[in-house]
Design a protein around this motif. Structure first.
Motif, PDB file in Angstrom:
ATOM      1  N   THR A   1      76.349  28.138  -4.486  1.00 51.21           N
ATOM      2  CA  THR A   1      77.171  28.374  -3.551  1.00 51.21           C
ATOM      3  C   THR A   1      78.344  27.003  -2.982  1.00 51.21           C
ATOM      4  OG1 THR A   1      75.946  30.297  -2.968  1.00 51.21           O
ATOM      5  CG2 THR A   1      77.637  29.572  -1.291  1.00 51.21           C
TER       6      THR A   1
ATOM      7  N   GLY B   1      79.260  42.094  -1.572  1.00 56.26           N
ATOM      8  CA  GLY B   1      79.868  40.779  -0.832  1.00 56.26           C
ATOM      9  C   GLY B   1      78.777  39.795  -0.892  1.00 56.26           C
ATOM     10  N   ALA B   2      77.395  40.177  -1.292  1.00 62.75           N
ATOM     11  CA  ALA B   2      76.509  39.041  -0.918  1.00 62.75           C
ATOM     12  C   ALA B   2      76.545  37.891  -1.835  1.00 62.75           C
ATOM     13  CB  ALA B   2      74.943  39.776  -1.172  1.00 62.75           C
TER      14      ALA B   2
ATOM     15  N   GLU C   1      79.257  36.826  -3.120  1.00 64.35           N
ATOM     16  CA  GLU C   1      80.428  35.965  -2.740  1.00 64.35           C
ATOM     17  C   GLU C   1      80.433  35.375  -1.376  1.00 64.35           C
ATOM     18  OE1 GLU C   1      80.650  39.311  -3.746  1.00 64.35           O
ATOM     19  OE2 GLU C   1      80.877  38.634  -5.870  1.00 64.35           O
ATOM     20  N   ALA C   2      79.537  35.687  -0.558  1.00 61.49           N
ATOM     21  CA  ALA C   2      79.280  35.203   0.897  1.00 61.49           C
ATOM     22  C   ALA C   2      79.023  33.800   0.804  1.00 61.49           C
ATOM     23  CB  ALA C   2      78.218  35.855   1.523  1.00 61.49           C
ATOM     24  N   HIS C   3      79.510  32.972   1.715  1.00 63.42           N
ATOM     25  CA  HIS C   3      79.231  31.523   1.809  1.00 63.42           C
ATOM     26  C   HIS C   3      77.903  30.982   2.669  1.00 63.42           C
ATOM     27  CE1 HIS C   3      83.039  30.535   0.244  1.00 63.42           C
ATOM     28  NE2 HIS C   3      83.546  31.543   0.987  1.00 63.42           N
TER      29      HIS C   3
ATOM     30  N   ASP D   1      77.642  32.361   6.190  1.00 69.81           N
ATOM     31  CA  ASP D   1      77.742  33.954   6.684  1.00 69.81           C
ATOM     32  C   ASP D   1      76.437  34.429   6.776  1.00 69.81           C
ATOM     33  OD1 ASP D   1      80.622  33.384   5.979  1.00 69.81           O
ATOM     34  OD2 ASP D   1      80.437  34.248   4.209  1.00 69.81           O
TER      35      ASP D   1
ATOM     36  N   LEU E   1      75.618  37.300   6.120  1.00 66.92           N
ATOM     37  CA  LEU E   1      75.525  38.280   4.949  1.00 66.92           C
ATOM     38  C   LEU E   1      74.737  37.445   3.863  1.00 66.92           C
ATOM     39  CD1 LEU E   1      76.114  40.812   3.700  1.00 66.92           C
ATOM     40  CD2 LEU E   1      78.305  39.831   2.894  1.00 66.92           C
ATOM     41  N   PHE E   2      75.027  36.005   3.741  1.00 69.15           N
ATOM     42  CA  PHE E   2      74.332  35.422   2.700  1.00 69.15           C
ATOM     43  C   PHE E   2      73.065  35.608   3.109  1.00 69.15           C
ATOM     44  CE2 PHE E   2      72.469  31.479   1.252  1.00 69.15           C
ATOM     45  CZ  PHE E   2      72.953  31.527  -0.338  1.00 69.15           C
TER      46      PHE E   2
END
Length: 181
Positions: free
Chosen positions: A66, A133-134, A136-138, A141, A143-144
């Motif tokens: 990432t 979106g996991a 693509e998360a930063h 985030d 979400l990551f």
């Protein structure tokens, strides 16, 4: 003095005999050290050991991929490779500390961890791919980190019965258990 040396030698021989006996018992089937059926606690402990190595590798691989802006495939490939590396490394460390040669310890680690790590990696990476979106998360985030924690939790729940089944057949972490003191 010689009596002390003889007594120490006899104790060492008795210890070796117990270890040899304990090493043979898991192969007998669905019993842990011959004291009844394999419990969920032992399976959960084996899975937690596996999860620890996998999590170290997965997190490191995801962070590196990432941070470098890699796509999903190379990031997951690195994370999976590092999960296997650290999963095996934890077992190698424990087994070689017990006095087993590196060559023998590698065989023990491969026998003990391969199926468990494989199942864990399939499940946790599948969950990560399924969470929108996991991948693509930063790193900054929620979400990551949330998706990663959720993926590990699901992988733990799926892998624990696999480890219970393996240990009950004298395989998986039953192979390593004889080296834990």
């Amino acid at each position: 003095m010689q009596d002390d040396i003889r007594a120490g030698h006899q104790q060492h021989q008795q210890h070796e005999a117990r270890q040899h006996h304990d090493a043979e018992i898991p192969a007998q089937g669905a019993h842990q050290h011959g004291h009844g059926p394999v419990g969920w606690g032992m399976a959960a402990k084996a899975t937690l050991h596996c999860l620890t190595g996998c999590a170290i590798g997965e997190v490191l691989g995801m962070v590196i991929g990432t941070a470098l802006g890699w796509g999903t495939v190379p990031t997951m490939a690195l994370a999976i490779a590092l999960a296997f590396f650290f999963g095996y490394a934890l077992t190698l460390y424990a087994v070689t500390r017990a006095g087993v040669s590196l060559k023998a310890a590698i065989g023990v680690a491969l026998a003990a961890d391969t199926l468990s790590i494989t199942v864990m990696e399939i499940v946790d990476n599948g969950v990560l791919l399924a969470v929108p979106g996991a991948m693509e998360a930063h790193l900054s985030d929620g979400l990551f980190w949330g998706a990663l924690a959720f993926a590990f939790a699901v992988a733990f729940l799926v892998t624990t019965p696999v480890n219970k089944w393996l240990i009950g057949r004298g395989k998986g972490h039953a192979v390593v258990h004889q080296y834990h003191h």
